[in-house]
Design a protein around this motif. Structure first.
Motif, short mmCIF file in Angstrom:
data_model
loop_
_atom_site.label_atom_id
_atom_site.label_comp_id
_atom_site.label_asym_id
_atom_site.label_seq_id
_atom_site.Cartn_x
_atom_site.Cartn_y
_atom_site.Cartn_z
N VAL A 149 121.78 29.94 -4.12
CA VAL A 149 123.00 30.54 -3.10
C VAL A 149 123.65 29.05 -2.57
O VAL A 149 125.04 29.14 -2.20
N SER A 150 122.97 28.12 -2.24
CA SER A 150 123.52 26.80 -1.64
C SER A 150 124.63 26.29 -2.79
O SER A 150 125.50 25.90 -2.29
N GLN A 151 124.16 26.21 -4.09
CA GLN A 151 124.98 25.92 -5.11
C GLN A 151 126.17 26.59 -5.17
O GLN A 151 127.50 26.02 -5.27
N ILE A 152 125.97 27.85 -4.98
CA ILE A 152 127.24 28.68 -5.05
C ILE A 152 128.26 28.40 -3.98
O ILE A 152 129.53 28.01 -3.97
N ALA A 153 127.78 28.35 -2.98
CA ALA A 153 128.39 27.93 -1.62
C ALA A 153 129.23 26.59 -1.67
O ALA A 153 130.32 26.50 -1.28
N ILE A 154 128.58 25.66 -2.13
CA ILE A 154 129.29 24.31 -2.24
C ILE A 154 130.32 24.30 -3.42
O ILE A 154 131.12 23.71 -3.43
N GLY A 155 129.80 25.21 -4.54
CA GLY A 155 130.86 25.34 -5.67
C GLY A 155 132.27 25.86 -5.20
O GLY A 155 133.19 25.51 -5.43
N ASN A 156 132.00 26.95 -4.20
CA ASN A 156 133.30 27.41 -3.82
C ASN A 156 134.00 26.79 -2.97
O ASN A 156 135.40 26.65 -2.77
N LYS A 172 116.50 33.96 -13.31
CA LYS A 172 115.22 33.75 -13.31
C LYS A 172 114.61 34.58 -12.16
O LYS A 172 113.61 35.20 -12.38
N LEU A 173 115.53 34.60 -11.05
CA LEU A 173 115.12 35.45 -9.74
C LEU A 173 115.33 36.95 -10.26
O LEU A 173 114.60 37.81 -9.61
N GLY A 174 116.43 37.44 -11.00
CA GLY A 174 116.60 38.83 -11.07
C GLY A 174 117.68 39.23 -9.89
O GLY A 174 117.57 40.53 -9.75
N ALA A 175 118.00 38.31 -9.07
CA ALA A 175 118.84 38.90 -8.00
C ALA A 175 120.18 39.21 -8.45
O ALA A 175 121.02 38.27 -8.87
N ILE A 176 120.60 40.46 -8.51
CA ILE A 176 121.91 40.72 -8.98
C ILE A 176 123.17 40.13 -8.25
O ILE A 176 124.22 39.73 -8.73
N SER A 177 123.00 40.24 -6.84
CA SER A 177 124.12 39.77 -5.94
C SER A 177 124.43 38.39 -6.19
O SER A 177 125.63 37.74 -6.21
N VAL A 178 123.09 37.64 -6.43
CA VAL A 178 123.56 35.97 -6.58
C VAL A 178 124.19 35.91 -8.08
O VAL A 178 125.12 34.92 -8.16
#
Length: 665
Positions: free
Chosen positions: A284-291, A315-321
């Motif tokens: 989630v940190s990488q997505i935030a930085i990417g945005n 790997k996590l299986g987290a759909i929202s991520v």
């Protein structure tokens, strides 16, 4: 970016109590960690070393020590030690973002503790399982386990776990945006933590209070609570909590459009998450930085960040991520001018968004149930208050003003009756709203699964895989899809694919064949499942012919000058295995060599034709509605030579049917 919300009060009250030895045995090489000592008698040494590594934030190393202690405890028949080790292993998986593995071990732990009547351990496991359900989006299930934990701990009088579970319930209110109740439960827990002097739990609680303020856009109070939480976490060297608070600070500044400050905190969160191997916060940190990089026009750097995040989310299986990562990659490739890649990630983003809709519906129903419960509590309170008032007036006015007393009593009764009538009317409307939402959920499920499979899933909670001896598989694929798609805008491409696949869905329903899935520009369907029927082979061939006729008709009617698709279609029949895969977005799927052969029928076919295998030809060759064209032996990758046939409508039979219909009219 939608934030993955972690329940901050998870897993800090684990049951301990194993005896600790003062030294380790002889050190020997190990294929995973070459620093792990070789135990010779008991599991306590491994357990103690695992706790030291856990406190240092080295979760993957600690996991290996706890796994070794578990093996020793089982071998020695130490049931209490086995339960403690299972609890710790579940904790380590949680801190690494592996939530399904964590739940598996907490369930085992609860079972072991129940055998030895370790009530405190059972309560701890119940709370931890509830927290995992909360993260995975199953809030009703989470609430069920929290209530079990609170019920046990109220009998034991353990204030620390009562506070933790109270805070967890506050987290559910926060998720359904009932900020008043969320703050109420968080502050109840805060009061207990302060009395106990439990700084670690207090840091987690302050982080949660900060989240409530942030969701209310009270940025000043949110910042104060985050900073207090961060200071305590740093003093305790709690790297997990440091990671969470740093990310929340990044979110706080992002919401205030202070992107440089937000990026600074996201980078710090990413750095600590990598150190402790926390995949969830790393992603989630990488997505935030990417945005943020996208806002600055740095598309290539954003692409690298979001692709890494998507890999971890898988790997996590987290759909929202995964949804947020695909959204980031869609914007990135759009900025880079790669429309094909952008379209791929747009479709994936929409698929993940659809999967989350069922969770959203569940949360709405949960919110209604909470409101209904509050309504019932309110009615009960009103009744008690008026009863007290009535008794008081009876005592005071009994001898002095009997007539006035009777009038006042009737007045209050009327008020209560009116209030109850209004509230009961509201409850009726609430129940109707819940029924509508449940009906919507039912329709969503039937759009994903066949009726029979959906009924089995609702009844048992899972679906047994089944073998079928005679199932026909149909594959379609658009020829030169990539070249054609490059000549269309993304909107035109998605619209054209949607028109075709909607027509295929209608044809499939007409001939009672089951759509399995679409994969990009490929469409897959099956005949004879989940209920076999005698006309399934004839029906699937008729469906294939109609699909090709639809594509030909669309090409002939095309007057826009835009390129249109031509399609290959192949069918094979044979044994398959069918069942459901996945735990979040259910999918009914089929496997077996029959599926692979059907795919080869499609890839070795010709546009506008229905290509079938020799085995299917043998089953339907006596059908008068079809005519066949033998193609000879075709070399097929991985299969050798296979005899194939083109099948089409028998024109004489079709003309005869038309004549009969005309005369009948």
């Amino acid at each position: 970016m939608k934030r993955i919300q972690i329940l901050s009060t998870l897993l800090f009250f684990l049951v301990l109590g194993t005896q600790k030895l003062g030294f380790f045995g002889q050190v020997s090489a190990d294929p995973v960690k070459n620093t792990i000592p070789k135990i010779n008698q008991n599991g306590e040494d491994f357990y103690q070393k695992g706790e030291e590594l856990q406190n240092a934030g080295k979760y993957s190393e600690a996991l290996h020590f706890f796994e070794n202690s578990l093996d020793i405890y089982k071998e020695k028949g130490n049931t209490k030690g086995t339960g403690d080790a299972l609890n710790k292993i579940g904790t380590m998986y949680y801190y690494q973002g592996k939530y399904l593995e964590a739940m598996n071990y907490f369930n085992k732990c609860a079972s072991v503790y129940q055998k030895i009547n370790n009530i405190k351990g059972v309560s701890s496991a119940m709370n931890n399982i509830g927290a995992i359900h909360y993260y995975l989006g199953n809030h009703l299930k989470a609430l069920e386990y929290y209530k079990k934990a609170v019920g046990i701990q109220e009998k034991l009088g353990d204030q620390k776990i009562i506070a933790a579970t109270t805070q967890n319930i506050g987290g559910i209110y926060l998720n359904i945006k009932d900020f008043g109740n969320a703050m109420k439960y968080y502050k109840k827990a805060n009061t207990i933590y302060q009395k106990l002097g439990d700084n670690k739990s207090l840091a987690q609680n302050l982080n949660g209070i900060g989240e409530v303020y942030m969701k209310q856009h009270n940025f000043k109070n949110a910042h104060e609570n985050f900073i207090k939480s961060l200071q305590i976490a740093k003093s305790l060297n709690d790297k997990q909590k440091i990671t969470e608070v740093l990310f929340n600070l990044g979110e706080l500044f992002r919401m205030q459009n202070e992107v440089n400050e937000a990026r600074n905190y996201y980078n710090q969160s990413l750095e600590t998450a990598v150190k402790i191997n926390n995949l969830q916060y790393t992603s989630v940190s990488q997505i935030a930085i990417g945005n943020i990089l996208l806002q600055k026009g740095k598309a290539e750097e954003a692409r690298i960040k979001c692709e890494d995040a998507l890999s971890m989310a898988e790997k996590l299986g987290a759909i929202s991520v995964k949804k947020d990562a695909c959204d980031c990659l869609y914007k990135t490739y759009k900025l880079l001018g790669n429309n094909k890649k952008a379209l791929d990630y747009y479709e994936k983003n929409q698929a993940f968004k659809d999967s989350l809709q069922s969770e959203h519906t569940s949360n709405k129903i949960l919110g209604m149930e909470f409101q209904q419960k509050q309504l019932l509590d309110s009615i009960s309170f009103v009744k008690k208050e008026h009863l007290i008032q009535s008794r008081h007036k009876e005592e005071v006015e009994k001898k002095e003003r009997q007539k006035n007393y009777i009038m006042l009593t009737l007045f209050f009764i009327l008020i209560i009756a009116a209030g109850l009538w209004n509230r009961l009317s509201f409850m009726k409307k609430s129940r109707e709203a819940i029924r509508v939402e449940k009906d919507n959920s039912e329709r969503l499920l039937l759009n994903i699964l066949p009726q029979e499979i959906a009924d089995e899933l609702k009844e048992k909670g899972y679906v047994d895989a089944r073998n079928f001896s005679m199932v026909s598989i149909l594959f379609t694929d658009f020829k030169s899809f990539t070249e054609t798609s490059e000549k269309l805008s993304p909107q035109e491409l998605v619209e054209e694919i949607n028109i075709c696949f909607k027509a295929f869905d209608s044809i499939s329903e007409k001939y009672k064949i089951e759509k399995i899935k679409t994969i990009g520009d490929s469409y897959m369907a099956a005949g004879g499942i989940p209920q076999p029927h005698q006309d399934s082979l004839r029906n699937i061939v008729c469906a294939g012919i109609e699909m090709q006729e639809f594509m030909l008709k669309r090409k002939l009617e095309n007057k826009t000058g835009k390129p249109v698709f031509e399609m290959r279609l192949g069918i094979h029949v044979g044994p398959i295995v069918a069942g459901i895969v996945g735990v979040k977005k259910f999918q009914y799927d089929v496997w077996g060599d029959t599926v692979n052969t059907a795919s080869r029928m499609e890839s070795n076919g010709m546009t506008g034709k229905v290509n079938i295998s020799e085995y299917l030809y043998e089953q339907i060759k006596d059908e008068k509605d079809f005519s066949f064209h033998y193609r000879g032996n075709i070399q097929v990758k991985g299969k050798g030579e296979i005899k194939m046939y083109f099948v089409e409508r028998n024109q004489e039979t079709s003309a005869s049917y038309a004549a009969v219909a005309f005369i009948g009219n």
